[in-house]
Design a protein around this motif. Structure first.
Motif, PDB file in Angstrom:
ATOM      1  N   TYR A 159      35.405  24.131  49.324  1.00 28.51           N
ATOM      2  CA  TYR A 159      35.283  25.338  48.500  1.00 28.51           C
ATOM      3  C   TYR A 159      36.446  26.287  48.729  1.00 28.51           C
ATOM      4  O   TYR A 159      37.013  26.837  47.772  1.00 28.51           O
ATOM      5  CB  TYR A 159      33.961  26.042  48.823  1.00 28.51           C
ATOM      6  N   SER A 160      36.826  26.475  49.995  1.00 28.30           N
ATOM      7  CA  SER A 160      37.939  27.372  50.319  1.00 28.30           C
ATOM      8  C   SER A 160      39.237  26.892  49.681  1.00 28.30           C
ATOM      9  O   SER A 160      40.023  27.693  49.152  1.00 28.30           O
ATOM     10  CB  SER A 160      38.095  27.473  51.838  1.00 28.30           C
ATOM     11  N   ALA A 161      39.464  25.579  49.717  1.00 30.92           N
ATOM     12  CA  ALA A 161      40.675  25.029  49.112  1.00 30.92           C
ATOM     13  C   ALA A 161      40.676  25.240  47.603  1.00 30.92           C
ATOM     14  O   ALA A 161      41.697  25.615  47.001  1.00 30.92           O
ATOM     15  CB  ALA A 161      40.790  23.545  49.439  1.00 30.92           C
ATOM     16  N   VAL A 162      39.524  25.023  46.957  1.00 27.67           N
ATOM     17  CA  VAL A 162      39.425  25.222  45.511  1.00 27.67           C
ATOM     18  C   VAL A 162      39.647  26.681  45.146  1.00 27.67           C
ATOM     19  O   VAL A 162      40.370  27.001  44.197  1.00 27.67           O
ATOM     20  CB  VAL A 162      38.049  24.737  45.006  1.00 27.67           C
TER      21      VAL A 162
ATOM     22  N   SER B 129      43.010  30.960  42.729  1.00 26.83           N
ATOM     23  CA  SER B 129      43.661  32.265  42.862  1.00 26.83           C
ATOM     24  C   SER B 129      45.170  32.150  42.724  1.00 26.83           C
ATOM     25  O   SER B 129      45.820  32.982  42.082  1.00 26.83           O
ATOM     26  CB  SER B 129      43.303  32.889  44.211  1.00 26.83           C
ATOM     27  N   PHE B 130      45.751  31.095  43.301  1.00 27.21           N
ATOM     28  CA  PHE B 130      47.195  30.892  43.249  1.00 27.21           C
ATOM     29  C   PHE B 130      47.669  30.716  41.810  1.00 27.21           C
ATOM     30  O   PHE B 130      48.580  31.405  41.343  1.00 27.21           O
ATOM     31  CB  PHE B 130      47.570  29.682  44.090  1.00 27.21           C
TER      32      PHE B 130
ATOM     33  N   GLY C  37      31.764  32.059  41.062  1.00 29.19           N
ATOM     34  CA  GLY C  37      32.373  33.325  41.474  1.00 29.19           C
ATOM     35  C   GLY C  37      33.885  33.222  41.589  1.00 29.19           C
ATOM     36  O   GLY C  37      34.616  34.141  41.210  1.00 29.19           O
ATOM     37  N   ALA C  38      34.367  32.099  42.114  1.00 26.18           N
ATOM     38  CA  ALA C  38      35.814  31.898  42.239  1.00 26.18           C
ATOM     39  C   ALA C  38      36.485  31.855  40.880  1.00 26.18           C
ATOM     40  O   ALA C  38      37.602  32.364  40.704  1.00 26.18           O
ATOM     41  CB  ALA C  38      36.084  30.606  43.012  1.00 26.18           C
ATOM     42  N   VAL C  39      35.833  31.261  39.891  1.00 29.10           N
ATOM     43  CA  VAL C  39      36.394  31.201  38.542  1.00 29.10           C
ATOM     44  C   VAL C  39      36.391  32.584  37.893  1.00 29.10           C
ATOM     45  O   VAL C  39      37.364  32.972  37.221  1.00 29.10           O
ATOM     46  CB  VAL C  39      35.601  30.194  37.682  1.00 29.10           C
TER      47      VAL C  39
END
Length: 475
Positions: free
Chosen positions: A319-322, A327-328, A376-378
């Protein structure tokens, strides 16, 4: 984590002219040692989390080794579910003290070393922290081998890390070094390469960590991390040349020169036309709040996913890598396409970016399954933009001769954030982990909302100032 690293002296035309013809080679390719350091620290962080949870369980809370053994594995199971609240609660206290130690000393050093490097060079700002990482890595290996040492002994391993400046000084030196060897035409691309190296190292380390721990064990994984950092140190010491033309040798005894600090504060707090001082202070407070959020969640999100979602370390590192990858690419897409096409100003786009993170925290507050975290990341695809956009805004409204001093002031504000963050977030998580671990996201919503309000005032005062005089150029 990268927001705190951006506030460094931008290249000026004179310095660029001196170094603009310098070609990239192994003698100035600092991305390689930087990548090795980031991969190593990312892997080590996962291994250390396992060891610390186990030591807390056995040495501090006195559960049996059989009960606590699952903490050493990156694969999560339900055997420790009855221990999570007490173990995580105790561990956060240790983590708070460690975070404060690793933040206070670099914050103080940042007051001096930026200006000091203008005379004595950038290379020491890269070598010293890497040497500290090597020493800290070796101490962590020793700590991991002596099973009788409780969790509080781990704090001592952070002393070399803190005394040599930690992340703050390392990346300040890296950005200053890059500005010295870049022309005005290439500075943006080369600064972006530093960000890309940081993100890439974090992603690579996150992906590799669970597999290395699973197949080699925590101690052997830590030995690999130390080897990577030693390699980075050797490359930097033997291959990387000093970037600053005419840099003096030595100067370690002149690091703590109070005149540099006095001049910085005088220039930063003097009254400026067109609400300049108000804009500077508002942005400094905004950046401090955002760093408090990032550091607070960064140290606790793994514990939250263990407690709430029953995630393993392997699940979390994926998850952290995704998240880092999203974000990058979101930052590149936002600045290079969205902002240019829609002609959105720096502060306006920063407001959009911060509001997207509020959406992320709302989604994670409601999380009852793993897909909520990815959603949430998206939602917060632009979460990496507030740091560079606010820095860009200040660069446009400030006189060139004042930028270095103002950025040094921002370093002070942001350097205080890692000190305050564990006191606020770890205390809250310890108090709510058993009943409502998502309380840390509710706090983040409040702090991010306050940042949006202050950004609104920044936009208001900036536009109000433009009615009388254009500060530099209309955004």
């Amino acid at each position: 984590m990268t927001d705190i690293l951006h506030n460094v002296v931008p290249v000026t035309e004179s310095s660029s002219d001196i170094n603009k013809n310098r070609r990239r080679s192994i003698s100035n390719f600092i991305e390689l040692p930087l990548l090795l350091v980031m991969v190593s620290l990312s892997i080590a962080g996962c291994a250390v989390s396992n060891i610390m949870l186990y030591r807390t369980c056995v040495n501090a809370l006195h559960y049996s080794k059989e009960e606590c053994e699952p903490y050493l594995s990156p694969v999560k199971n339900n055997e420790t579910i009855h221990l999570e609240a007490s173990v995580q609660g105790y561990y956060t206290y240790v983590s708070t003290v460690k975070s404060i130690l690793e933040s206070v000393i670099p914050m103080v050093l940042s007051l001096f070393l930026g200006a000091w490097s203008d005379t004595y060079g950038r290379k020491p700002l890269i070598i010293w922290p890497i040497f500290g990482f090597v020493a800290t890595g070796m101490l962590i290996v020793i700590y991991s081998l002596v099973e009788s040492l409780g969790p509080w002994w781990y704090i001592l391993t952070s002393v070399p890390f803190a005394m040599t400046g930690g992340y703050v000084i390392l990346f300040t030196g890296a950005y200053c070094y890059m500005s010295d060897i870049s022309s005005l035409e290439t500075i943006s691309l080369r600064m972006t390469m530093i960000d890309a190296t940081i993100s890439s190292g974090t992603v690579i380390g996150s992906i590799l960590s669970s597999y290395l721990i699973l197949y080699l064990g925590n101690v052997n994984t830590l030995l690999i991390c130390v080897t990577l950092i030693v390699t980075a140190y050797v490359i930097t010491r033997l291959c990387i040349e000093e970037s600053l033309t005419g840099a003096l040798q030595g100067g370690a005894s002149k690091v703590l020169d109070l005149l540099l600090v006095k001049d910085m504060f005088r220039e930063s707090f003097k009254k400026r036309p067109n609400y300049g001082r108000t804009l500077i202070l508002l942005i400094a407070m905004i950046k401090m709040l955002l760093i408090i959020i990032n550091f607070g969640l960064g140290s606790l999100e793994y514990l939250f996913t263990r407690q709430k979602l029953n995630w393993s370390l392997q699940h979390y590192t994926t998850y952290s890598a995704v998240t880092t990858t999203i974000s990058f690419f979101g930052s590149f897409f936002g600045v290079m396409i969205v902002q240019k096409l829609l002609r959105i100003g720096d502060i306006q786009f920063t407001i959009i970016a911060v509001m997207s993170t509020i959406g992320e925290y709302i989604v994670k507050t409601c999380a009852v399954a793993g897909w909520y975290m990815y959603l949430g990341a998206v939602v917060s695809v632009f979460r990496g933009l507030p740091g560079p956009l606010t820095r860009s805004f200040l660069s446009k409204i400030l006189p060139v001769q004042d930028i270095a001093k103002i950025f040094a002031l921002l370093c002070v504000f942001e350097g205080s954030a890692p000190v305050l963050s564990p006191l606020i977030y770890n205390s809250l998580y310890s108090a709510t982990v058993a009943r409502m671990p998502a309380a840390i996201y509710l706090l983040s919503i409040g702090l991010a909302g306050a940042s949006v309000v202050m950004l609104g005032f920044v936009q208001y005062y900036f536009r109000k100032g433009l009615r009388y005089e254009t500060l530099h150029e209309s955004l």
